[in-house]
Design a protein around this motif. Structure first.
Motif, PDB file in Angstrom:
ATOM      1  N   HIS A 165       0.858  -1.227   0.119  1.00  0.00           N
ATOM      2  CA  HIS A 165      -0.208   0.108  -0.009  1.00  0.00           C
ATOM      3  C   HIS A 165       0.837   1.218  -0.200  1.00  0.00           C
ATOM      4  N   ASP A 166       0.826   2.015  -1.080  1.00  0.00           N
ATOM      5  CA  ASP A 166       1.825   3.176  -1.324  1.00  0.00           C
ATOM      6  C   ASP A 166       1.002   4.360  -1.800  1.00  0.00           C
ATOM      7  N   ARG A 167      -0.427   4.350  -1.858  1.00  0.00           N
ATOM      8  CA  ARG A 167      -1.090   5.340  -2.329  1.00  0.00           C
ATOM      9  C   ARG A 167      -2.512   5.185  -1.333  1.00  0.00           C
ATOM     10  N   VAL A 168      -3.221   6.409  -1.364  1.00  0.00           N
ATOM     11  CA  VAL A 168      -4.228   6.467  -0.812  1.00  0.00           C
ATOM     12  C   VAL A 168      -5.536   7.190  -1.713  1.00  0.00           C
ATOM     13  N   ALA A 169      -6.641   6.377  -1.955  1.00  0.00           N
ATOM     14  CA  ALA A 169      -7.699   7.220  -2.697  1.00  0.00           C
ATOM     15  C   ALA A 169      -8.764   7.530  -1.753  1.00  0.00           C
ATOM     16  N   VAL A 170      -8.870   9.052  -1.947  1.00  0.00           N
ATOM     17  CA  VAL A 170      -9.835   9.765  -1.267  1.00  0.00           C
ATOM     18  C   VAL A 170     -11.033  10.198  -1.972  1.00  0.00           C
ATOM     19  N   PHE A 171     -12.496   9.482  -1.294  1.00  0.00           N
ATOM     20  CA  PHE A 171     -13.496   9.964  -2.132  1.00  0.00           C
ATOM     21  C   PHE A 171     -14.488  10.814  -1.145  1.00  0.00           C
ATOM     22  N   SER A 172     -14.843  11.925  -1.625  1.00  0.00           N
ATOM     23  CA  SER A 172     -15.551  12.917  -0.924  1.00  0.00           C
ATOM     24  C   SER A 172     -17.317  13.325  -1.633  1.00  0.00           C
ATOM     25  N   ARG A 173     -17.897  13.111  -0.682  1.00  0.00           N
ATOM     26  CA  ARG A 173     -19.259  13.405  -1.297  1.00  0.00           C
ATOM     27  C   ARG A 173     -19.831  14.663  -0.571  1.00  0.00           C
ATOM     28  N   ASP A 174     -20.327  15.543  -1.352  1.00  0.00           N
ATOM     29  CA  ASP A 174     -21.061  16.686  -0.593  1.00  0.00           C
ATOM     30  C   ASP A 174     -22.356  16.377  -0.271  1.00  0.00           C
TER      31      ASP A 174
END
Length: 802
Positions: free
Chosen positions: A227-236
């Motif tokens: 694991h060398d990256r992070v996926a960020v999901f943002s919902r309004d």
């Protein structure tokens, strides 16, 4: 160009190479050699390669010019991706390498080609996949950001760029923390560390300005699985949060409301009920959610109320009205309901909301007051006020449906003696007993009322004739003639009954009451404990019909019925083509009873069905007897009543009888009256089709006397039309009858049906019918109806030509 042997041997080796090889002269580009693999790749034979310019193999002119340019500048080409033509005109990708060489002093180009079409297709698929992924990411309404462990932005989608209010192409390479408020950046740092350390998803909620976001961070592994990256999901979720707050306020208000509230989806499935609903119905929320509100239906609310409700709701309007519902424990409760449709932003109805006030107590009070005003306090029976309303309603219905209404006026014969001798308490007890006996004697659809004192009134609506009223009157007399135990005494009272009919004797409540009252006094004069119709004529007739019906019942048991048979004759040959079975009644008390007298009585009772089954079986039995006597092939037409015809068991019964007596379908015909067929045409069509399936032919008797619809007639699987005798009589002299008979013949011809003319009695009638095209006839001119043994003699004489 002629090549030395050693060069030819070298080229022969190249011919076996797995790589496509060609040799072309540099001065003019002509191909002087192409190996087998080159020909396989291009699909060209050597003769189409050698001696032709090499440039014609290039599928892209721009690529060809670039190859020529590089050859001029550097003298060679190394691993260039080039598209070539195949022989069929299609193109393929190849890796091209060209080296200069000299053969026998001639400058040549040695070209090697590898077919890399599959690799190119795979590369294109990867590019297409990346484009698709990018399009999918950019189409998402959620903001998506790919971060390095340090928080550097590696990739963003369009929604994330909008959240940061930055150009999406400028964001990669920047620290994400620079674009977040400090209150958000710090917990986000900790979240990224946790995701990479523990490899788990981290959820959080943050406010950026006036907007609220749900944030989900997921680990992303590299090719090595680390694991060398992070996926960020943002919902309004700003709007949904605001809606939730509003709904929470609304739900609190609904839960505390004093009225029941129910919300269903557009199909009627319950989605929400409040606390007041639970209290009044007894059902918990879990017990009703997902179910239909009809679970509350009690059967006490008029169907017209529900029809009006759904008519208004279907039109998108609000409905208001009263409903009587049933609680979980079985108890009834009344509600005043307001039901409204709920629409979405497009105006489509998505839900219905019902707000219902419990009005049970008010309704019970109203009903109690109404009951007290319309019912007798002592017996609980309807009083004169309610009686008058019910009689008025019964007359209105009877007027619409062409029915009759019977009103019976009852007066107890010895009530005054009981009341005076045993006292008013005993008198009241007697009136209660009489009321109970009347209730149990009559149908629920009938009305029994007490006017006061010892006077009662009975109203009957569903009856066929006056003899049925006479039967009811006899039942009432018998019930009230039974002794009653009062204060240790057995008393007999009995009753005198006067009967009046709408519309025969009056067309309103007062006139019927007056006539029934007069008839009641006449009954008392006749000896008490009896009944009398207002019209003495009608009284005698009703009694006669009642006696005739009893005699008919005995006739079935005693076997007093007999079948006669009347031949049907072919006018062209003069021979008998079949017979019609006609029932006769030989009564020991009454002698020969005309069918015109007893058939209507049988039809008004259930006797016609029993008589009909007997006629069918007797006809089949007689066909079998004739067959045994050497008279095979006689076809018998049997009349079937409307009640028997519409009985679903008719076809099975006929099939069983034919099997039992070995009767062929061609030997049996069913006759129906025109009115029977047209009474319920759709059911008639179904039954006729079932008869046709077992081979039974059906004829229409008395045709022309009913009201046939041609649109139905052409759909009916009928075989024969029988012209009624009223049109045959004097047809040679009566122009109207002649015209009708001609029209019926034309109709039968158009519908491919045969004709039998009934009631032929004179030579003139026969001649006219024969000239008009009628083939089959029946009537006294040829033979009267006769018993089976006489018909057998008739048939034998006909066969012998006597």
């Amino acid at each position: 160009m002629s090549l030395p042997t050693e060069i030819t041997d070298f080229l022969g080796i190249l011919d076996e190479s797995p790589v496509g090889v060609s040799v072309s002269r540099r001065r003019d580009g002509m191909v002087v050699f192409a190996n087998r693999r080159f020909c396989e790749i291009t699909g060209l034979g050597r003769e189409h390669c050698i001696g032709h310019p090499a440039r014609r193999h290039f599928a892209d002119d721009a690529q060809r010019h670039e190859v020529v340019r590089q050859l001029r500048e550097s003298g060679e080409i190394v691993d260039a991706d080039v598209r070539f033509f195949r022989a069929d005109g299609s193109s393929f990708w190849s890796v091209l390498t060209i080296r200069p060489a000299t053969l026998e002093g001639e400058a040549v180009n040695l070209a090697w080609i590898y077919d890399v079409s599959k690799r190119k297709q795979a590369e294109q698929a990867i590019l297409d996949g990346k484009s698709l992924i990018r399009a999918m990411l950019d189409s998402s309404t959620d903001g998506i950001v790919l971060l390095s462990p340090e928080g550097t932005i590696l990739a963003v989608n369009a929604a994330a760029s909008a959240i940061f209010e930055e150009d999406g192409e400028a964001l990669p390479g920047r620290p994400v923390w620079n674009h977040l408020p400090a209150a958000v950046a710090e917990p986000m740092r900790r979240g990224v560390e946790r995701v990479l350390t523990l490899g788990e998803t981290v959820e959080s909620h943050h406010a950026i300005g006036a907007r609220l976001f749900d944030v989900h961070m997921h680990p992303v592994a590299n090719a090595a699985g680390r694991h060398d990256r992070v996926a960020v999901f943002s919902r309004d979720v700003t709007q949904s949060h605001q809606r939730r707050q509003q709904l929470r306020k609304l739900e609190t208000a609904l839960e505390q409301a004093p009225v029941a509230v129910m919300i269903t989806d557009s199909q009627g499935a319950i989605e929400y009920v409040n606390r007041a609903f639970v209290l009044v119905s007894g059902y918990s929320e879990d017990e009703v959610v997902g179910r239909n509100p009809r679970l509350l239906k009690s059967g006490e609310t008029a169907a017209t109320v529900y029809r009006d409700m759904w008519r208004r709701l279907a039109a998108g309007a609000t409905w208001q009205g009263e409903l009587c519902n049933r609680a979980k424990d079985g108890g009834l409760f009344w509600e005043y309901a307001t039901i409204s449709p709920i629409r979405d932003d497009d105006g489509t109805v998505t839900h219905f909301m019902a707000v219902k006030e419990n009005i049970t107590q008010r309704k019970e009070t109203e009903q109690q007051l109404v009951h007290q005003a319309t019912h007798d306090t002592l017996t609980g029976l309807p009083n004169r006020l309610l009686l008058e309303d019910r009689v008025h309603h019964a007359i209105e219905v009877a007027k619409r449906e062409g029915r009759r209404v019977g009103l019976m006026f009852l007066d107890l014969d010895r009530f005054k003696i009981v009341n005076d001798s045993l006292g008013h308490v005993a008198g009241d007890q007697l009136l209660k007993v009489v009321s109970d006996r009347l209730r149990h004697t009559l149908r629920r659809s009938d009305t029994v009322a007490r006017l006061g004192g010892d006077e009662f009134v009975v109203v009957l609506t569903h009856f066929q004739n006056s003899s049925e009223l006479a039967e009811v009157a006899e039942k009432i007399s018998a019930a009230l003639d039974e002794p009653v135990e009062l204060s240790g005494h057995k008393v007999h009272v009995g009753t005198s009954i006067g009967i009046a009919l709408y519309p025969d004797d009056g067309d309103n409540f007062n006139s019927l009451m007056k006539d029934a009252d007069a008839a009641m006094y006449r009954a008392k004069q006749k000896g008490r404990n009896t009944f009398c119709f207002y019209d003495s004529h009608m009284n005698d007739e009703a009694l006669d019909r009642l006696k005739l019906e009893e005699a008919l019942r005995r006739a079935l048991v005693r076997g007093e019925f007999q079948l006669f048979y009347q031949p049907q004759v072919d006018l062209h040959t003069g021979l008998t083509t079949g017979v019609e079975a006609l029932i006769r009644w030989n009564s020991p008390e009454r002698g020969q009873v005309s069918p015109a007298l007893f058939i209507p009585v049988a039809e008004e009772s259930n006797l016609i069905s029993m008589i009909g089954w007997w006629v069918l079986e007797e006809s089949c039995r007689q066909i079998a007897a004739w067959r045994e006597a050497g008279l095979a092939g006689i076809k018998v037409a049997v009349n079937v009543s409307g009640r028997q015809f519409l009985n679903h068991a008719l076809v099975e019964c006929i099939s069983d009888l034919m099997a039992q007596y070995r009767v062929l379908p061609s030997q049996l015909e069913i006759e129906l009256t025109e009115s029977t067929v047209m009474a319920e045409p759709e059911r008639a069509i179904e039954q006729l089709n079932r008869l046709r399936e077992i081979g039974i032919q059906v004829s229409v008797d008395d045709f022309g006397t009913g009201y046939s619809s041609l649109s139905y007639l052409k759909r009916l699987p009928l075989s024969t039309i029988k012209v009624d005798r009223s049109f045959v009589r004097d047809v040679n002299n009566q122009s109207d009858n002649a015209a009708i008979v001609s029209a019926i013949l034309g109709l039968a011809d158009a519908l491919d049906m045969s004709i039998v003319a009934e009631g032929v009695e004179t030579e003139g009638e026969e001649r006219h019918l024969k000239d008009a095209g009628c083939i089959k006839v029946q009537g006294f001119r040829y033979a009267k109806p006769m018993p089976a043994d006489q018909l057998a003699q008739w048939m034998r004489r006909e066969k012998s030509g006597i």
